[in-house]
Design a protein around this motif. Structure first.
Motif, PDB file in Angstrom:
ATOM      1  N   ALA A 248      -7.157  44.439  16.935  1.00 49.95           N
ATOM      2  CA  ALA A 248      -6.049  45.182  16.328  1.00 49.95           C
ATOM      3  C   ALA A 248      -4.922  44.289  15.843  1.00 49.95           C
ATOM      4  O   ALA A 248      -4.372  44.502  14.759  1.00 49.95           O
ATOM      5  N   LYS A 249      -4.559  43.284  16.616  1.00 48.66           N
ATOM      6  CA  LYS A 249      -3.396  42.450  16.291  1.00 48.66           C
ATOM      7  C   LYS A 249      -3.775  41.030  15.894  1.00 48.66           C
ATOM      8  O   LYS A 249      -3.252  40.473  14.931  1.00 48.66           O
ATOM      9  N   ASP A 250      -4.693  40.434  16.648  1.00 50.91           N
ATOM     10  CA  ASP A 250      -4.999  39.016  16.457  1.00 50.91           C
ATOM     11  C   ASP A 250      -6.039  38.756  15.384  1.00 50.91           C
ATOM     12  O   ASP A 250      -6.201  37.607  14.949  1.00 50.91           O
ATOM     13  N   PRO A 254     -13.818  41.108  14.018  1.00 48.80           N
ATOM     14  CA  PRO A 254     -13.825  41.897  12.772  1.00 48.80           C
ATOM     15  C   PRO A 254     -13.896  43.392  13.069  1.00 48.80           C
ATOM     16  O   PRO A 254     -14.498  43.822  14.067  1.00 48.80           O
ATOM     17  N   THR A 255     -13.293  44.200  12.198  1.00 54.99           N
ATOM     18  CA  THR A 255     -13.238  45.648  12.430  1.00 54.99           C
ATOM     19  C   THR A 255     -14.618  46.291  12.446  1.00 54.99           C
ATOM     20  O   THR A 255     -14.831  47.299  13.125  1.00 54.99           O
ATOM     21  N   GLY A 256     -15.580  45.708  11.750  1.00 56.39           N
ATOM     22  CA  GLY A 256     -16.930  46.267  11.741  1.00 56.39           C
ATOM     23  C   GLY A 256     -17.583  46.274  13.105  1.00 56.39           C
ATOM     24  O   GLY A 256     -18.471  47.096  13.387  1.00 56.39           O
ATOM     25  N   ASP A 257     -17.128  45.380  13.990  1.00 54.55           N
ATOM     26  CA  ASP A 257     -17.704  45.302  15.326  1.00 54.55           C
ATOM     27  C   ASP A 257     -17.318  46.492  16.207  1.00 54.55           C
ATOM     28  O   ASP A 257     -17.865  46.660  17.296  1.00 54.55           O
ATOM     29  N   ALA A 258     -16.394  47.317  15.740  1.00 56.05           N
ATOM     30  CA  ALA A 258     -16.014  48.509  16.501  1.00 56.05           C
ATOM     31  C   ALA A 258     -17.200  49.449  16.674  1.00 56.05           C
ATOM     32  O   ALA A 258     -17.253  50.225  17.631  1.00 56.05           O
ATOM     33  N   GLU A 259     -18.163  49.390  15.759  1.00 53.89           N
ATOM     34  CA  GLU A 259     -19.323  50.272  15.811  1.00 53.89           C
ATOM     35  C   GLU A 259     -20.543  49.604  16.444  1.00 53.89           C
ATOM     36  O   GLU A 259     -21.564  50.256  16.652  1.00 53.89           O
ATOM     37  N   PHE A 410     -11.042  50.875  20.102  1.00 54.38           N
ATOM     38  CA  PHE A 410     -11.576  50.016  19.043  1.00 54.38           C
ATOM     39  C   PHE A 410     -11.722  50.788  17.735  1.00 54.38           C
ATOM     40  O   PHE A 410     -11.471  50.250  16.653  1.00 54.38           O
ATOM     41  N   ALA A 411     -12.139  52.048  17.824  1.00 53.86           N
ATOM     42  CA  ALA A 411     -12.257  52.868  16.611  1.00 53.86           C
ATOM     43  C   ALA A 411     -10.890  53.048  15.960  1.00 53.86           C
ATOM     44  O   ALA A 411     -10.769  52.991  14.722  1.00 53.86           O
ATOM     45  N   ASP A 412      -9.862  53.252  16.777  1.00 49.62           N
ATOM     46  CA  ASP A 412      -8.504  53.350  16.231  1.00 49.62           C
ATOM     47  C   ASP A 412      -8.086  52.045  15.562  1.00 49.62           C
ATOM     48  O   ASP A 412      -7.501  52.041  14.467  1.00 49.62           O
ATOM     49  N   ALA A 413      -8.382  50.933  16.212  1.00 49.21           N
ATOM     50  CA  ALA A 413      -8.020  49.628  15.649  1.00 49.21           C
ATOM     51  C   ALA A 413      -8.725  49.397  14.320  1.00 49.21           C
ATOM     52  O   ALA A 413      -8.115  48.905  13.355  1.00 49.21           O
ATOM     53  N   ALA A 414     -10.010  49.747  14.258  1.00 50.45           N
ATOM     54  CA  ALA A 414     -10.773  49.557  13.022  1.00 50.45           C
ATOM     55  C   ALA A 414     -10.239  50.426  11.889  1.00 50.45           C
ATOM     56  O   ALA A 414     -10.310  50.045  10.712  1.00 50.45           O
ATOM     57  N   ALA A 415      -9.684  51.587  12.253  1.00 54.04           N
ATOM     58  CA  ALA A 415      -9.135  52.505  11.249  1.00 54.04           C
ATOM     59  C   ALA A 415      -7.705  52.164  10.870  1.00 54.04           C
ATOM     60  O   ALA A 415      -7.107  52.849  10.024  1.00 54.04           O
ATOM     61  N   GLY A 416      -7.143  51.129  11.486  1.00 47.06           N
ATOM     62  CA  GLY A 416      -5.790  50.706  11.150  1.00 47.06           C
ATOM     63  C   GLY A 416      -4.706  51.432  11.912  1.00 47.06           C
ATOM     64  O   GLY A 416      -3.517  51.273  11.603  1.00 47.06           O
TER      65      GLY A 416
END
Length: 438
Positions: A248-250, A254-259, A410-416
């Motif tokens: 989310a911050k650092d 990668p955001t794709g790894d949320a899934e 993680f899903a929230d982080a990937a969605a911004g």
């Protein structure tokens, strides 16, 4: 252990676990017999890169056991996504295998069902004695003060795997020892067009393993000293937030790894897409996917500062697989012989070499095959800086509820969406509300 369970399955898991506990184990006979002495059924967990890989590893050993004893073992390799719920269903129906693999973190939960054979001194004597096994592995075989519910089979620890070429291209000379160093290295790696760190944001057990370590590094525990859930204490919240903030911050994950939930991060690392991977005993998995041992290095998982050790310097959970026997087996003598065979010195060397894990049997662990530089990191971690997950009856529900909470974050982080202390605490509070009443 590696496991994948969705939130919807979690509710089933908890209800089955409670039902099993309430009915005193759910066994149909209340004890084993030797009515079917010529066969055994064995549920093995998926340890390799695929179920087919596991069959190729295990079947020759099962054939060897049949040749020695005349007992045929019917093998089923069960995916981690199904294993716990199938075991819990078996504890309530009494229709399970004779012998099975369990993730060592489930030991106390499955012990509480009453469905597994207790490994008292008499049973341990049948397989060569309790003293054959290392203490750290025995520490994850059931609740303290009770006879173990299972016998250690494979021991594992988390390590940091890093791609040597990607590090060299980014001008990084050594692996990070702290999280601040990892984040700084991640920025250098990202500047060269590679992802820094792989994760499995959709894998609830990977989530709980890592957040358990992060909480420990902040001085926090998910349970009080008397075994009550305490998921929202400030130190646990800080640990969970730090882990999710790697995405989310650092921007290290990668955001794709949320899934990701089924070894995709291992595949990305093997293919050179990601520079670092936090995984337990990954060498055999990486080799099966075409990555040479010389392409990567292995280092301890980072800590907040200083070097790994006990207390806040913990950098791994005590990972591993245990071997259990259903108490209502129709081949009690054969099941005991099978456990003795699988934990014999020779088989321990064969099986743990195949899975790049560490033998929990002392004599096998001392073999030269397990004294490589890579194994030295894992063995040292298990001996000096790993901590067992809580050995409480509600442990499997804890994994599911908290692991799912982290999955949601993680899903929230990937969605911004912003990851704040309040949002982390709210998810953990929902998880705690799903836990069974004491």
């Amino acid at each position: 252990m590696r496991s994948i369970r969705a939130a919807a399955v979690g509710a089933v898991t908890m209800s089955l676990a409670l039902a099993a506990t309430a009915c005193g184990g759910g066994t149909s006979t209340g004890g084993g017999s030797d009515d079917s002495p010529k066969t055994l059924t064995y549920w093995a967990s998926n340890q390799g890169a695929s179920i087919e890989v596991d069959k190729k590893v295990l079947q020759p050993e099962l054939d060897k056991f049949q040749k020695q004893t005349g007992i045929k073992v019917k093998l089923e390799v069960v995916p981690w996504s199904d294993l716990l719920n199938r075991i819990l269903t078996a504890t309530t129906s009494g229709q399970g295998p004779d012998v099975l693999n369990i993730g060592n973190t489930w030991s106390a939960s499955l012990q509480a069902t009453g469905a597994l054979l207790p490994w008292d001194a008499k049973n341990f004597d049948k397989i060569g004695g309790r003293d054959r096994f290392v203490d750290s592995a025995l520490g994850s075989t059931g609740a303290e003060g009770k006879d173990p519910a299972a016998v250690p089979l494979y021991s594992m620890a988390y390590a940091l795997y890093y791609n040597k070429k990607i590090f060299a291209d980014a001008g990084i000379s050594q692996p990070p020892a702290t999280w601040d160093e990892l984040i700084a290295d991640g920025k250098k790696i990202s500047a060269k067009g590679k992802s820094a760190l792989g994760a499995e944001g959709g894998n609830v057990s990977e989530n709980i393993h890592h957040t358990f370590v992060f909480a420990k590094q902040h001085g926090g525990d998910f349970f009080t000293a008397d075994g009550k859930p305490d998921f929202t204490n400030d130190k646990v919240v800080a640990g969970v937030k730090q882990y999710v903030d790697l995405m989310a911050k650092d921007k290290a994950i990668p955001t794709g790894d949320a899934e990701y939930a089924q070894n995709q991060s291992v595949s990305d690392f093997a293919k050179g897409k990601q520079a670092m991977l936090l995984w337990q005993s990954a060498s055999a998995n990486l080799k099966s996917q075409g990555m040479s041992d010389s392409d990567y290095g292995i280092a301890p998982v980072p800590v907040q500062s200083g070097t790994p050790g006990t207390g806040a310097q913990v950098n791994s959970m005590v990972a591993g697989i245990n071997l259990a026997v259903f108490k209502n087996t129709k081949n009690l003598d054969g099941a005991t012989k099978f456990v003795k065979f699988m934990t014999s010195d020779d088989e321990q060397k064969i099986l743990n070499t195949a899975y790049s894990s560490i033998p929990p049997v002392k004599a096998a662990q001392e073999d030269a095959a397990f004294n490589t530089p890579a194994n030295a990191v894992l063995k040292n971690t298990l001996a000096t800086s790993a901590s067992a997950l809580p050995q409480v009856a509600s442990e499997s529900q804890f994994e599911t509820t908290v692991g799912t909470a982290v999955k949601n974050l993680f899903a929230d982080a990937a969605a911004g969406r912003a990851i704040t202390t309040d949002s982390v605490k709210a998810e953990l509070e929902k998880a705690q509300q799903q836990m069974p009443a004491a």
